[in-house]
Structure formats: structure tokens, C-alpha cells
Design a protein around this motif. Structure first.
Motif, PDB file in Angstrom:
ATOM      1  N   GLU A  38     -12.266  -5.470  37.854  1.00 55.64           N
ATOM      2  CA  GLU A  38     -10.994  -5.397  38.449  1.00 55.64           C
ATOM      3  C   GLU A  38     -10.920  -4.513  39.685  1.00 55.64           C
ATOM      4  O   GLU A  38     -10.380  -5.083  40.847  1.00 55.64           O
ATOM      5  CB  GLU A  38      -9.944  -4.829  37.496  1.00 55.64           C
ATOM      6  N   ASP A  42     -10.404  -6.630  43.258  1.00 57.89           N
ATOM      7  CA  ASP A  42      -9.081  -6.082  44.244  1.00 57.89           C
ATOM      8  C   ASP A  42      -9.319  -5.893  45.522  1.00 57.89           C
ATOM      9  O   ASP A  42      -8.625  -6.324  46.257  1.00 57.89           O
ATOM     10  CB  ASP A  42      -8.313  -4.884  43.534  1.00 57.89           C
ATOM     11  N   ASP A  50      -3.582 -14.556  50.322  1.00 58.54           N
ATOM     12  CA  ASP A  50      -3.200 -14.314  49.049  1.00 58.54           C
ATOM     13  C   ASP A  50      -4.157 -13.846  48.265  1.00 58.54           C
ATOM     14  O   ASP A  50      -5.190 -14.361  47.640  1.00 58.54           O
ATOM     15  CB  ASP A  50      -3.017 -16.014  48.496  1.00 58.54           C
ATOM     16  N   ALA A  52      -4.084 -11.929  45.436  1.00 56.67           N
ATOM     17  CA  ALA A  52      -4.141 -12.092  44.207  1.00 56.67           C
ATOM     18  C   ALA A  52      -5.013 -13.307  43.860  1.00 56.67           C
ATOM     19  O   ALA A  52      -5.801 -13.129  42.829  1.00 56.67           O
ATOM     20  CB  ALA A  52      -2.949 -12.165  43.443  1.00 56.67           C
ATOM     21  N   ARG A  53      -4.867 -14.184  44.408  1.00 55.87           N
ATOM     22  CA  ARG A  53      -5.518 -15.639  44.178  1.00 55.87           C
ATOM     23  C   ARG A  53      -6.850 -15.396  44.317  1.00 55.87           C
ATOM     24  O   ARG A  53      -8.096 -15.753  43.598  1.00 55.87           O
ATOM     25  CB  ARG A  53      -4.995 -16.755  44.806  1.00 55.87           C
ATOM     26  N   SER A  55      -8.864 -12.641  44.648  1.00 57.82           N
ATOM     27  CA  SER A  55      -9.198 -11.808  43.709  1.00 57.82           C
ATOM     28  C   SER A  55      -9.368 -12.296  42.370  1.00 57.82           C
ATOM     29  O   SER A  55     -10.473 -12.032  41.537  1.00 57.82           O
ATOM     30  CB  SER A  55      -8.148 -10.448  43.435  1.00 57.82           C
ATOM     31  N   ASN A  56      -8.503 -12.835  41.846  1.00 54.47           N
ATOM     32  CA  ASN A  56      -8.637 -13.496  40.505  1.00 54.47           C
ATOM     33  C   ASN A  56      -9.880 -14.547  40.609  1.00 54.47           C
ATOM     34  O   ASN A  56     -10.429 -14.624  39.310  1.00 54.47           O
ATOM     35  CB  ASN A  56      -7.212 -14.189  40.159  1.00 54.47           C
TER      36      ASN A  56
END
Length: 168
Positions: A38, A42, A50, A52-53, A55-56
Motif C-alpha cells: 500500500e 501510493d 488519477d 488512486a486508479r 496506485s490500485n
């Protein structure tokens, strides 16, 4: 092919972060895999339209690499994680001690590369179960993943992920 080779040149990369842990501490709790993943994901997402996109999406691959290290490392020494970046790639490095049998299985002459667009007949691909998964991840992400010897008793996984946000 020349571009592929230059992807592993550290001089073109700017360091972002490095983390070093005692292996015994790292292996004391499986949840460290998720927490480290994580944190690294991050950071990889920073600077994207984007975050978050990005990183995910990359956390899937980063998690597989961290979990591979968790399963493969022995109980002694240090494990090192580092991130660096250049204009087109984000590089994740994980270096850890492992036994000779694991090293032999994952490293052929010199080093092994699992990368987007490479075929099984190239002679550089590793075809072990862990590496089949890594090969699939490399193809999906358009990444290059390289496994090298690190000192006398370790290996280093080097993964270059494209900075572009054009994941399929």
C-alpha cells in the motif's frame, strides 16, 4: 531492443524512497506485505491525473512481488525496497537473501527478464510457477521485470512500470 536494455539503467532514474527491514521482522507478520504494498503503490501513484486508479492497478503487481519476496527469503539479513522514477517508467526494486536453490531456479546465466512482448523462446524468460504469474503481470501492465543476483546470497527483483496511464 535497445530501449528495453536502457530500461534497467539506474542513472536515468531519480530515487523516490527506500525502505530496509530486518528479514526476521518482515517475515514475522504476513500483513507487512499488504502494508508495504500500500505504501509503495501510493507513492507510485503520485503525479498521475488519477493517482488512486494508477496506485490500485499497480498494487496488484507490487503485492505479488512483495509476497514473492516474503515466501522466498530466508530468516537472516535485510530486505530492501526502493522506488525510483524517470520520465517514462517507475522502478520498483526488491532485494533479499534467499537460499541457493531458489536463486538457481530463478536466475539463468547472468539475469532473467520477464517483459512485455518477450516470448518463451527468447532464452531470457524464466518459466517457474512464480514467474508465470509475473510474466502475466508484465504483459498486462506493459512492464519489464528482471531478476538478478544480489551479492553472494540474494536476488533482486527489478520491475519497471510505464508511467503512462493507458492500462487496458
Amino acid at each position: 531492443m535497445e530501449e528495453e536494455a536502457s530500461r534497467f539503467d539506474d542513472h536515468a532514474f531519480v530515487p523516490m524512497v527506500s525502505l530496509e527491514m530486518n528479514v526476521a521482522m518482515f517475515k514475522s507478520q504476513w500483513q507487512f506485505c499488504d502494508e508495504i504494498t500500500e505504501y509503495l503503490s501510493d507513492l507510485l501513484g503520485q503525479g498521475h491525473s488519477d493517482p488512486a486508479r494508477y496506485s490500485n492497478f499497480l498494487s496488484v503487481a507490487a503485492n505479488e512481488l512483495v509476497e514473492l519476496a516474503f515466501r522466498a527469503t530466508n530468516e537472516r539479513g535485510k530486505i530492501r525496497f526502493s522506488l525510483s522514477r524517470n520520465a517514462t517508467f517507475n522502478r520498483l526494486r526488491i532485494a533479499f537473501p534467499c537460499d541457493e536453490e531458489f536463486r538457481r531456479k530463478h536466475i539463468k546465466v547472468g539475469s532473467s527478464e520477464i517483459g512485455h512482448g518477450l516470448d518463451n523462446g527468447s532464452g531470457h524468460l524464466v518459466t517457474k510457477p512464480d514467474d508465470a504469474l509475473l510474466s502475466n503481470l508484465a504483459t498486462i501492465l506493459g512492464a519489464a521485470i528482471r531478476i538478478e543476483r544480489d551479492g553472494e546470497d540474494g536476488i533482486e527483483i527489478i520491475a519497471d512500470f510505464p508511467s503512462a496511464e493507458d492500462f487496458q
